[in-house]
Design a protein around this motif. Structure first.
Motif, PDB file in Angstrom:
ATOM      1  N   THR A 147       0.820  -1.215   0.000  1.00 42.52           N
ATOM      2  CA  THR A 147       0.000   0.000   0.000  1.00 42.52           C
ATOM      3  C   THR A 147       0.857   1.271   0.000  1.00 42.52           C
ATOM      4  O   THR A 147       0.403   2.331   0.431  1.00 42.52           O
ATOM      5  CB  THR A 147      -0.969   0.021   1.210  1.00 42.52           C
ATOM      6  N   VAL A 148       2.083   1.162  -0.492  1.00 42.53           N
ATOM      7  CA  VAL A 148       2.921   2.368  -0.623  1.00 42.53           C
ATOM      8  C   VAL A 148       2.252   3.364  -1.562  1.00 42.53           C
ATOM      9  O   VAL A 148       2.146   4.557  -1.253  1.00 42.53           O
ATOM     10  CB  VAL A 148       4.336   2.015  -1.126  1.00 42.53           C
ATOM     11  N   LEU A 149       1.782   2.890  -2.712  1.00 44.27           N
ATOM     12  CA  LEU A 149       1.108   3.788  -3.654  1.00 44.27           C
ATOM     13  C   LEU A 149      -0.202   4.309  -3.082  1.00 44.27           C
ATOM     14  O   LEU A 149      -0.524   5.500  -3.236  1.00 44.27           O
ATOM     15  CB  LEU A 149       0.848   3.063  -4.980  1.00 44.27           C
ATOM     16  N   GLU A 176      -4.782  -4.883   1.972  1.00 41.72           N
ATOM     17  CA  GLU A 176      -4.571  -5.348   0.607  1.00 41.72           C
ATOM     18  C   GLU A 176      -4.352  -4.170  -0.334  1.00 41.72           C
ATOM     19  O   GLU A 176      -5.003  -3.133  -0.193  1.00 41.72           O
ATOM     20  CB  GLU A 176      -5.810  -6.127   0.154  1.00 41.72           C
ATOM     21  N   HIS A 177      -3.460  -4.344  -1.304  1.00 45.91           N
ATOM     22  CA  HIS A 177      -3.376  -3.357  -2.382  1.00 45.91           C
ATOM     23  C   HIS A 177      -4.504  -3.690  -3.353  1.00 45.91           C
ATOM     24  O   HIS A 177      -4.324  -4.437  -4.314  1.00 45.91           O
ATOM     25  CB  HIS A 177      -2.025  -3.414  -3.085  1.00 45.91           C
ATOM     26  N   PRO A 251       4.740   1.162   4.100  1.00 43.74           N
ATOM     27  CA  PRO A 251       3.656   0.167   4.172  1.00 43.74           C
ATOM     28  C   PRO A 251       3.728  -0.844   3.025  1.00 43.74           C
ATOM     29  O   PRO A 251       2.806  -0.967   2.213  1.00 43.74           O
ATOM     30  CB  PRO A 251       2.396   1.023   4.113  1.00 43.74           C
ATOM     31  N   VAL A 252       4.856  -1.558   2.933  1.00 45.31           N
ATOM     32  CA  VAL A 252       5.000  -2.579   1.897  1.00 45.31           C
ATOM     33  C   VAL A 252       4.172  -3.805   2.264  1.00 45.31           C
ATOM     34  O   VAL A 252       3.690  -3.947   3.392  1.00 45.31           O
ATOM     35  CB  VAL A 252       6.483  -2.982   1.711  1.00 45.31           C
ATOM     36  N   SER A 253       4.022  -4.702   1.301  1.00 43.90           N
ATOM     37  CA  SER A 253       3.355  -5.972   1.563  1.00 43.90           C
ATOM     38  C   SER A 253       4.408  -6.923   2.110  1.00 43.90           C
ATOM     39  O   SER A 253       5.216  -7.475   1.362  1.00 43.90           O
ATOM     40  CB  SER A 253       2.726  -6.530   0.281  1.00 43.90           C
ATOM     41  N   SER A 254       4.415  -7.092   3.423  1.00 46.98           N
ATOM     42  CA  SER A 254       5.389  -7.946   4.089  1.00 46.98           C
ATOM     43  C   SER A 254       4.675  -9.071   4.830  1.00 46.98           C
ATOM     44  O   SER A 254       3.450  -9.055   4.981  1.00 46.98           O
ATOM     45  CB  SER A 254       6.253  -7.118   5.057  1.00 46.98           C
ATOM     46  N   TYR A 262       1.168 -12.294   3.126  1.00 46.05           N
ATOM     47  CA  TYR A 262       1.714 -10.956   2.915  1.00 46.05           C
ATOM     48  C   TYR A 262       0.574  -9.946   2.815  1.00 46.05           C
ATOM     49  O   TYR A 262      -0.457 -10.205   2.178  1.00 46.05           O
ATOM     50  CB  TYR A 262       2.548 -10.915   1.638  1.00 46.05           C
ATOM     51  N   ILE A 263       0.782  -8.790   3.447  1.00 48.14           N
ATOM     52  CA  ILE A 263      -0.242  -7.746   3.472  1.00 48.14           C
ATOM     53  C   ILE A 263       0.433  -6.402   3.721  1.00 48.14           C
ATOM     54  O   ILE A 263       1.505  -6.337   4.335  1.00 48.14           O
ATOM     55  CB  ILE A 263      -1.297  -8.058   4.572  1.00 48.14           C
ATOM     56  N   GLY A 264      -0.179  -5.314   3.249  1.00 45.98           N
ATOM     57  CA  GLY A 264       0.378  -3.983   3.440  1.00 45.98           C
ATOM     58  C   GLY A 264       0.333  -3.564   4.893  1.00 45.98           C
ATOM     59  O   GLY A 264      -0.750  -3.391   5.459  1.00 45.98           O
TER      60      GLY A 264
END
Length: 310
Positions: A147-149, A176-177, A251-254, A262-264
């Motif tokens: 969710t960086v974007l 989630e993105h 807030p990367v998907s880690s 994996y989730i933001g």
């Protein structure tokens, strides 16, 4: 040697490559795509671009073995045909991108690659989870743009609403993105002041503002059929955080140990990849939204597993 591989030279992969070259971030790029014609054209175009730069990036193409000493491999492959009806068919998207992951992962690992695998390919959280399983790389070396974007879009919208600098807006969109991501208002501040306090003084409709944030991607897609620059900027932000060992929270998907996927989420990023996840003190409503988002990701993972049994 700051060496980066990019798999998938569509709109997003090409935008990432262009940004890395023009900013002088990569010393060497390895470009891989299913189309020899496209990847060769991008190589030539990027080489022409460098004629006007003071930096140099060596570019090689279509050779997975060159990934063996890459610091970062970016998975950017996809298929924009899923947007042909103006809507994102997530199931169709996953069917296509899971196959791309299945084809690419063994080739990446056969090269001897042991760097950081950064996923942009959608559905980002599902594909990132799948790529980690397929490659067997340590969880801290595999993550997605998450969710960086979405957070970038939130900061832009809030700054525009309040007529303040983007730099004054701190906080995150999480989950989630995709459609189930949410704005974690309890994490957001404006020059250290809680966002809800500031928005209340401006008589801002928070529900309408969040809708604006969430609809941003579809506004772009409806106009040009895809998004590219924003997600490229998000990916490059992560790359720079890795190369500079920034120890910055993004807030990367880690990997989330509680939900086993994996989730933001707020994640400390440095040269080794994921250094740690950072607890965000969410409201009860936000925690439920996060859990719901994790459930949605899991449902997509379950559908992927089910389709493989057919």
């Amino acid at each position: 040697m700051r060496k980066i591989g990019i798999i998938g030279l569509g709109h997003v992969g090409a935008a990432v490559a262009y940004t890395l070259v023009t900013k002088g971030i990569a010393d060497e790029l390895v470009l891989i795509d299913k189309s020899d014609q496209i990847v060769q054209a991008e190589k030539l175009d990027l080489e022409d671009t460098q004629a006007g730069l003071v930096t140099h990036t060596q570019i090689t193409t279509q050779d997975y073995t060159q990934l063996r000493d890459a610091a970062i491999v970016i998975m950017a492959a996809g298929d924009i045909s899923i947007f042909s009806d103006g809507k994102n068919n997530r199931q169709a998207e996953l069917k296509i991108t899971s196959r791309i992951a299945e084809e690419a992962a063994p080739k990446i690992m056969a090269s001897g690659f042991d760097g950081i695998l950064l996923d942009i390919t959608n559905p980002c959280d599902v594909v990132t989870t799948y790529l980690q399983r397929l490659t067997g790389l340590p969880q801290q070396q595999v993550f997605g743009t998450g969710t960086v974007l979405d957070t970038m879009r939130m900061r832009r919208a809030v700054a525009g609403e309040l007529q303040v600098s983007l730099q004054d807006i701190q906080g995150y969109n999480l989950g989630e993105h995709g459609e189930s991501q949410f704005t974690a208002w309890s994490t957001i501040t404006v020059a250290t002041r809680p966002i809800k306090e500031v928005l209340a003084q401006h008589n801002t409709d928070i529900t309408a503002l969040e809708k604006t944030i969430r609809s941003r991607a579809w506004q772009i897609i409806s106009g040009k059929g895809f998004t590219s620059y924003g997600i490229a900027a998000a990916a490059v932000t992560v790359v720079q955080a890795i190369f500079s060992d920034a120890h910055i929270t993004l807030p990367v998907s880690s990997w989330n140990a509680e939900h086993q996927l994996y989730i933001g989420q707020p994640t400390l990023i440095g040269r080794a990849g994921v250094l740690s996840t950072v607890d965000a003190t969410l409201s009860a409503e936000e925690q439920q939204a996060f859990n719901n988002s994790a459930t949605y990701i899991q449902q997509n993972l379950d559908s992927l597993a089910a389709s493989q049994l057919q």
